[in-house]
Each structure stands twice: as structure tokens, then as C-alpha cells.
Write a protein that holds these residues in place. Structure first.
Motif, PDB file in Angstrom:
ATOM      1  N   ALA A  18      51.405  35.434  72.903  1.00 51.86           N
ATOM      2  CA  ALA A  18      52.264  36.331  73.687  1.00 51.86           C
ATOM      3  C   ALA A  18      53.638  36.572  73.065  1.00 51.86           C
ATOM      4  O   ALA A  18      54.177  37.666  73.175  1.00 51.86           O
ATOM      5  CB  ALA A  18      52.410  35.794  75.112  1.00 51.86           C
ATOM      6  N   GLN A  19      54.187  35.572  72.398  1.00 54.82           N
ATOM      7  CA  GLN A  19      55.553  35.728  71.866  1.00 54.82           C
ATOM      8  C   GLN A  19      55.576  36.284  70.444  1.00 54.82           C
ATOM      9  O   GLN A  19      56.640  36.512  69.869  1.00 54.82           O
ATOM     10  CB  GLN A  19      56.288  34.367  71.878  1.00 54.82           C
ATOM     11  N   GLN A  20      54.416  36.491  69.886  1.00 57.22           N
ATOM     12  CA  GLN A  20      54.331  36.936  68.491  1.00 57.22           C
ATOM     13  C   GLN A  20      54.546  38.448  68.410  1.00 57.22           C
ATOM     14  O   GLN A  20      53.915  39.194  69.159  1.00 57.22           O
ATOM     15  CB  GLN A  20      52.922  36.562  68.008  1.00 57.22           C
ATOM     16  N   PRO A  21      55.418  38.931  67.516  1.00 54.45           N
ATOM     17  CA  PRO A  21      55.562  40.387  67.370  1.00 54.45           C
ATOM     18  C   PRO A  21      54.246  40.991  66.860  1.00 54.45           C
ATOM     19  O   PRO A  21      53.576  40.389  66.024  1.00 54.45           O
ATOM     20  CB  PRO A  21      56.663  40.554  66.316  1.00 54.45           C
ATOM     21  N   GLY A  22      53.902  42.156  67.384  1.00 56.08           N
ATOM     22  CA  GLY A  22      52.657  42.810  66.945  1.00 56.08           C
ATOM     23  C   GLY A  22      51.437  41.957  67.224  1.00 56.08           C
ATOM     24  O   GLY A  22      50.528  41.846  66.400  1.00 56.08           O
ATOM     25  N   ALA A  23      51.402  41.356  68.406  1.00 58.25           N
ATOM     26  CA  ALA A  23      50.382  40.338  68.693  1.00 58.25           C
ATOM     27  C   ALA A  23      48.998  40.906  68.982  1.00 58.25           C
ATOM     28  O   ALA A  23      48.012  40.165  68.916  1.00 58.25           O
ATOM     29  CB  ALA A  23      50.836  39.493  69.880  1.00 58.25           C
ATOM     30  N   LEU A  24      48.905  42.186  69.310  1.00 59.94           N
ATOM     31  CA  LEU A  24      47.631  42.676  69.829  1.00 59.94           C
ATOM     32  C   LEU A  24      46.461  42.465  68.861  1.00 59.94           C
ATOM     33  O   LEU A  24      45.435  41.888  69.241  1.00 59.94           O
ATOM     34  CB  LEU A  24      47.736  44.158  70.234  1.00 59.94           C
ATOM     35  N   LEU A  25      46.619  42.924  67.622  1.00 63.24           N
ATOM     36  CA  LEU A  25      45.476  42.787  66.696  1.00 63.24           C
ATOM     37  C   LEU A  25      45.145  41.324  66.404  1.00 63.24           C
ATOM     38  O   LEU A  25      43.967  40.936  66.495  1.00 63.24           O
ATOM     39  CB  LEU A  25      45.731  43.566  65.402  1.00 63.24           C
ATOM     40  N   PRO A  26      46.142  40.483  66.094  1.00 60.57           N
ATOM     41  CA  PRO A  26      45.793  39.068  65.878  1.00 60.57           C
ATOM     42  C   PRO A  26      45.134  38.437  67.107  1.00 60.57           C
ATOM     43  O   PRO A  26      44.198  37.648  66.970  1.00 60.57           O
ATOM     44  CB  PRO A  26      47.143  38.395  65.583  1.00 60.57           C
ATOM     45  N   LEU A  27      45.588  38.825  68.288  1.00 64.08           N
ATOM     46  CA  LEU A  27      44.993  38.273  69.510  1.00 64.08           C
ATOM     47  C   LEU A  27      43.547  38.741  69.668  1.00 64.08           C
ATOM     48  O   LEU A  27      42.658  37.944  69.979  1.00 64.08           O
ATOM     49  CB  LEU A  27      45.831  38.675  70.734  1.00 64.08           C
ATOM     50  N   LEU A  28      43.304  40.010  69.437  1.00 69.88           N
ATOM     51  CA  LEU A  28      41.926  40.521  69.557  1.00 69.88           C
ATOM     52  C   LEU A  28      41.006  39.834  68.539  1.00 69.88           C
ATOM     53  O   LEU A  28      39.863  39.489  68.853  1.00 69.88           O
ATOM     54  CB  LEU A  28      41.892  42.040  69.372  1.00 69.88           C
ATOM     55  N   HIS A  29      41.522  39.625  67.337  1.00 73.06           N
ATOM     56  CA  HIS A  29      40.719  38.902  66.339  1.00 73.06           C
ATOM     57  C   HIS A  29      40.417  37.488  66.823  1.00 73.06           C
ATOM     58  O   HIS A  29      39.295  36.995  66.674  1.00 73.06           O
ATOM     59  CB  HIS A  29      41.444  38.850  64.993  1.00 73.06           C
ATOM     60  N   ALA A  30      41.425  36.832  67.398  1.00 71.77           N
ATOM     61  CA  ALA A  30      41.236  35.450  67.863  1.00 71.77           C
ATOM     62  C   ALA A  30      40.217  35.402  69.003  1.00 71.77           C
ATOM     63  O   ALA A  30      39.375  34.508  69.059  1.00 71.77           O
ATOM     64  CB  ALA A  30      42.574  34.867  68.307  1.00 71.77           C
ATOM     65  N   VAL A  31      40.296  36.383  69.911  1.00 73.51           N
ATOM     66  CA  VAL A  31      39.349  36.417  71.033  1.00 73.51           C
ATOM     67  C   VAL A  31      37.936  36.631  70.486  1.00 73.51           C
ATOM     68  O   VAL A  31      36.995  35.932  70.877  1.00 73.51           O
ATOM     69  CB  VAL A  31      39.724  37.518  72.055  1.00 73.51           C
ATOM     70  N   GLN A  32      37.796  37.575  69.555  1.00 73.52           N
ATOM     71  CA  GLN A  32      36.446  37.830  69.035  1.00 73.52           C
ATOM     72  C   GLN A  32      35.920  36.625  68.247  1.00 73.52           C
ATOM     73  O   GLN A  32      34.734  36.314  68.310  1.00 73.52           O
ATOM     74  CB  GLN A  32      36.414  39.087  68.166  1.00 73.52           C
ATOM     75  N   GLU A  33      36.813  35.950  67.549  1.00 67.15           N
ATOM     76  CA  GLU A  33      36.374  34.766  66.804  1.00 67.15           C
ATOM     77  C   GLU A  33      35.880  33.680  67.774  1.00 67.15           C
ATOM     78  O   GLU A  33      34.874  33.031  67.526  1.00 67.15           O
ATOM     79  CB  GLU A  33      37.521  34.238  65.958  1.00 67.15           C
ATOM     80  N   ALA A  47      46.430  42.828  78.400  1.00 63.97           N
ATOM     81  CA  ALA A  47      47.472  43.831  78.675  1.00 63.97           C
ATOM     82  C   ALA A  47      48.668  43.182  79.364  1.00 63.97           C
ATOM     83  O   ALA A  47      49.828  43.378  78.957  1.00 63.97           O
ATOM     84  CB  ALA A  47      46.892  44.958  79.529  1.00 63.97           C
ATOM     85  N   GLU A  48      48.377  42.389  80.372  1.00 65.65           N
ATOM     86  CA  GLU A  48      49.471  41.758  81.116  1.00 65.65           C
ATOM     87  C   GLU A  48      50.248  40.784  80.231  1.00 65.65           C
ATOM     88  O   GLU A  48      51.473  40.786  80.209  1.00 65.65           O
ATOM     89  CB  GLU A  48      48.887  41.024  82.331  1.00 65.65           C
ATOM     90  N   GLY A  49      49.521  39.996  79.472  1.00 63.64           N
ATOM     91  CA  GLY A  49      50.164  38.983  78.626  1.00 63.64           C
ATOM     92  C   GLY A  49      51.044  39.583  77.550  1.00 63.64           C
ATOM     93  O   GLY A  49      52.045  38.999  77.155  1.00 63.64           O
ATOM     94  N   LEU A  50      50.674  40.764  77.050  1.00 61.54           N
ATOM     95  CA  LEU A  50      51.446  41.385  75.959  1.00 61.54           C
ATOM     96  C   LEU A  50      52.316  42.525  76.458  1.00 61.54           C
ATOM     97  O   LEU A  50      52.926  43.240  75.650  1.00 61.54           O
ATOM     98  CB  LEU A  50      50.503  41.896  74.856  1.00 61.54           C
ATOM     99  N   ASN A  51      52.341  42.703  77.783  1.00 63.60           N
ATOM    100  CA  ASN A  51      53.157  43.765  78.374  1.00 63.60           C
ATOM    101  C   ASN A  51      52.760  45.151  77.844  1.00 63.60           C
ATOM    102  O   ASN A  51      53.607  45.960  77.478  1.00 63.60           O
ATOM    103  CB  ASN A  51      54.644  43.479  78.101  1.00 63.60           C
ATOM    104  N   LEU A  52      51.474  45.384  77.799  1.00 62.85           N
ATOM    105  CA  LEU A  52      50.939  46.676  77.359  1.00 62.85           C
ATOM    106  C   LEU A  52      50.112  47.251  78.505  1.00 62.85           C
ATOM    107  O   LEU A  52      49.770  46.534  79.452  1.00 62.85           O
ATOM    108  CB  LEU A  52      50.023  46.484  76.145  1.00 62.85           C
ATOM    109  N   SER A  53      49.756  48.522  78.398  1.00 65.56           N
ATOM    110  CA  SER A  53      48.867  49.082  79.419  1.00 65.56           C
ATOM    111  C   SER A  53      47.428  48.721  79.065  1.00 65.56           C
ATOM    112  O   SER A  53      47.100  48.454  77.891  1.00 65.56           O
ATOM    113  CB  SER A  53      49.020  50.605  79.497  1.00 65.56           C
ATOM    114  N   ARG A  54      46.582  48.721  80.063  1.00 62.36           N
ATOM    115  CA  ARG A  54      45.156  48.469  79.811  1.00 62.36           C
ATOM    116  C   ARG A  54      44.590  49.531  78.869  1.00 62.36           C
ATOM    117  O   ARG A  54      43.743  49.247  78.026  1.00 62.36           O
ATOM    118  CB  ARG A  54      44.377  48.475  81.126  1.00 62.36           C
TER     119      ARG A  54
END
Ligand code: FES
Length: 155
Positions: A18-33, A47-54
Motif C-alpha cells: 500500500a505504501q509503495q509508489p506505483g504499487a498497482l502492477l507489483p501488487l497484481l503480480h504478487a497476487v497472481q504469484e 482499489a481501496e488499499g491503493l486509493n484507486l477506483s475499481r
């Protein structure tokens, strides 16, 4: 994996990124892994964790071929469809794999034995066409060699 365990994994990974800049892609990779796919149920938490829209999260998941929205089969065959492999017959190889597995568009076979998906460069351009079976890259692929590979894994 139960739905509860799945979501616990998602929440743990969201918290870790959550605190990492540009976290979305690394997070999605981690979830898929961790889960072998990015379940639709994970989108609101991400979305909620990264303050983005769904919609933003969903858009990224669907834009990148790499991300799966459903669990893969027991084996995953990726056929490279990028330029160098295309020049060496990847389209015919893809068509052969689709026909051999009885899935005109790729995807996961109904018996769960195998998932067929395109990939865009496996780093073996000099030895095209290339495929990867369960993440093991194979160069200079041909239809007979592909049949033999699939036979080995019972698909
Ligand atoms: S284009 Fe297929 S491995 Fe690079």
C-alpha cells in the motif's frame, strides 16, 4: 484455497504494497504469484488499499494479457505470439495448439487439465517460435514437438 484464505492473502499483499509508489502492477503480480490468478473479488480490496477506483484496477487487469481472472488448469501452455515468433510460424503453432486442445480461442479446458494462453515474447526470439510449458521455455517449437510436450503432461 477457500474464499476466506484467498481474501486473507489479498489483504496481506495489499497491506504489504500500500505504501509503495506505483504499487498497482507489483501488487497484481504478487497476487497472481500467490493465487495463480487475480480474482474479481480482489478488485475492491486492491482499489481501496491503493486509493484507486475499481474501474482503474479492473482496467489494468484486463489490459495486460499476463493477468488471469480465473484459476489456470493443472498445466499452462503459453505460445509466444510476438513479432519474431510470428515471423517463424507462431500463428500456425497457436492454431495447432488450439485445435489439438479443442479450444478455438485458448483458455482453460473443461477438464481443467490445461490452460492455453498467448504470451508476448519469452526472450527466445533468436530461437523462434517459442512456447513455455509450466513456465519452462522451449525454443524452436514445431507442431510435432508441441504434441509430444502435451502428451507428456497428459493433455
Ligand atoms: S518474439 Fe517470441 S520469444 Fe521473443
Amino acid at each position: 484455497m477457500t474464499d476466506e484464505t484467498t481474501m486473507a492473502t489479498v489483504h496481506r499483499l495489499v497491506a504489504a504494497h500500500a505504501q509503495q509508489p506505483g504499487a498497482l502492477l507489483p501488487l497484481l503480480h504478487a497476487v497472481q504469484e500467490a493465487l495463480e490468478h487475480v480474482p474479481d473479488a480482489a478488485v475492491p480490496a486492491i482499489a481501496e488499499g491503493l486509493n484507486l477506483s475499481r474501474a482503474e484496477v479492473h482496467g489494468v487487469i484486463t489490459y495486460y494479457h499476463h493477468f488471469r481472472r480465473t484459476p489456470p488448469g493443472r498445466h499452462v501452455l503459453q505460445v509466444c505470439r510476438a513479432e519474431s515468433c510470428q515471423a517463424m510460424g507462431a500463428d500456425a503453432l497457436w492454431a495447432h495448439a488450439c485445435s489439438r486442445l479443442g479450444m478455438p480461442e485458448g483458455g482453460t479446458r473443461a477438464d481443467g487439465a490445461v490452460t492455453l494462453e498467448p504470451v508476448y515474447c519469452l526472450g527466445l526470439c533468436a530461437m523462434s517460435p517459442a512456447v513455455a510449458l509450466d513456465e519452462a521455455p522451449r525454443a524452436r517449437m514445431s507442431a510435432p514437438r508441441l504434441d509430444a510436450l502435451l502428451h507428456e503432461v497428459g493433455a
